[in-house]
Design a protein around this motif. Structure first.
Motif, PDB file in Angstrom:
ATOM      1  N   SER A 187       0.897  -1.592   0.226  1.00  0.00           N
ATOM      2  CA  SER A 187      -0.249  -0.245  -0.156  1.00  0.00           C
ATOM      3  C   SER A 187       0.621   1.506   0.173  1.00  0.00           C
ATOM      4  N   VAL A 196      -5.000   1.957   5.907  1.00  0.00           N
ATOM      5  CA  VAL A 196      -4.428   0.254   6.425  1.00  0.00           C
ATOM      6  C   VAL A 196      -3.424   0.077   6.993  1.00  0.00           C
ATOM      7  N   ILE A 306      -8.996  -2.021  -0.844  1.00  0.00           N
ATOM      8  CA  ILE A 306      -8.131  -3.427   0.112  1.00  0.00           C
ATOM      9  C   ILE A 306      -8.243  -4.466  -1.160  1.00  0.00           C
ATOM     10  N   LEU A 320     -11.242  -4.219   7.108  1.00  0.00           N
ATOM     11  CA  LEU A 320     -10.095  -3.058   8.109  1.00  0.00           C
ATOM     12  C   LEU A 320     -10.014  -3.829   9.106  1.00  0.00           C
TER      13      LEU A 320
END
Length: 326
Positions: A187, A196, A306, A320
């Motif tokens: 990321s 993240v 994501i 998450l």
């Protein structure tokens, strides 16, 4: 000057009075409008609610047949929307409009039986809904029919005689330290990096990341405060306070050198861009969709982003909520 606030209700800011205009059946079948004034909005809304309830009952002292759809919409408009968060109302309306009203709406509340409600839960299961989701339907219908009992529409709440699906224990999956470091590296340099790392290092939820602003971060002390959330309702962003008092908290990030360095760099970048263009991200959101573009994260965007990062890594798909601290 009198201004309309909503259907049947207006406010005169010169006389400081609320005007309620209601229609009744007059002689020869003509509709007659009657207007009365009230000093407070609460009194005016109570009169309107009683009027709508009388309409449902046909203006009779003994209940007549009321369709499930009519009662559910009355319950939503008069009992739920004035007292619940917009996100809660949105979730309820999705259940009503997508499933409950199409299946049960044209039945009369008085004719609703435990057998029919049990069959409704079976229909939801055949559609592929999980047990915990079906239980939400049960809770909603139980509350709506409970209100119908209290207001004299029905004599008993049939959901008390129905067996809802068994509650399923949630199954959580977690990244270990090596997987999380892999995600951190993947990321880096992307708009997703700060989301993240805030989730992985501090355990922030999606809506908390979306609502985090620079004014709530103390870079010198290495502390951030979670006091605002940003979520999506009907495709638009909605900001509000966290759901509970326990969700409002202060978190130290000073021990995470990687996150601390990232936040300081992003803050400098935000200040620089603001000097160049005062219209750039004026609210001061920490997580912006792209550098140089003041499009703010919404939770659904984070989830899809994501997924796109995880796919090339050949790791388990996550949200998450299943990131762990290093």
């Amino acid at each position: 000057m009198r201004k309309t606030l909503k259907r049947n209700l207006s406010y005169d800011d010169r006389n400081h009075l609320y005007y309620v205009s209601l229609y009744y059946d007059g002689e020869n079948g003509r509709r007659v409008r009657r207007t009365r004034t009230y000093p407070t909005m609460e009194q005016a809304e109570q009169v309107i609610a009683e009027y709508r309830r009388a309409q449902l009952l046909g203006g009779m002292s003994t209940p007549k047949d009321v369709f499930v759809e009519d009662w559910l919409r009355y319950w939503m408009d008069e009992l739920i929307k004035p007292n619940c968060e917009e996100t809660t109302c949105h979730g309820y309306e999705n259940i009503l409009n997508t499933h409950m009203i199409p299946s049960l709406g044209r039945l009369c509340v008085q004719d609703l039986t435990p057998v029919r409600v049990q069959q409704y839960y079976g229909e939801l299961r055949k559609k592929g809904l999980a047990n915990n989701t079906i239980r939400k339907h049960h809770v909603l219908l139980h509350a709506a029919l409970g209100a119908a009992v209290r207001q004299g529409i029905v004599g008993a709440n049939v959901t008390c005689l129905v067996t809802p699906p068994a509650r399923e224990a949630p199954q959580h999956r977690f990244y270990d330290s090596s997987q999380l470091r892999m995600l951190f590296r993947a990321s880096e340099g992307t708009p997703l990096e700060v989301a993240v790392k805030l989730a992985g290092c501090l355990g922030l939820r999606r809506s908390e990341i979306c609502g985090l602003k620079w004014r709530n971060i103390d870079l010198k002390r290495g502390v951030l405060t979670v006091c605002e959330v940003r979520t999506a309702v009907s495709g638009r962003a909605l900001e509000k306070a966290p759901k509970s008092y326990a969700s409002e908290r202060r978190l130290a990030f000073g021990g995470s050198e990687d996150l601390e360095a990232l936040l300081k760099r992003l803050y400098r970048d935000w200040e620089r861009r603001r000097k160049q263009d005062p219209k750039y991200n004026p609210e001061g959101y920490v997580a912006v969709k792209e550098a140089g573009e003041s499009l703010i994260f919404i939770p659904t965007w984070i989830l899809s982003a994501i997924t796109s990062v995880c796919d090339p890594l050949d790791t388990i798909a996550i949200s998450l909520t299943i990131l762990i601290q290093l």
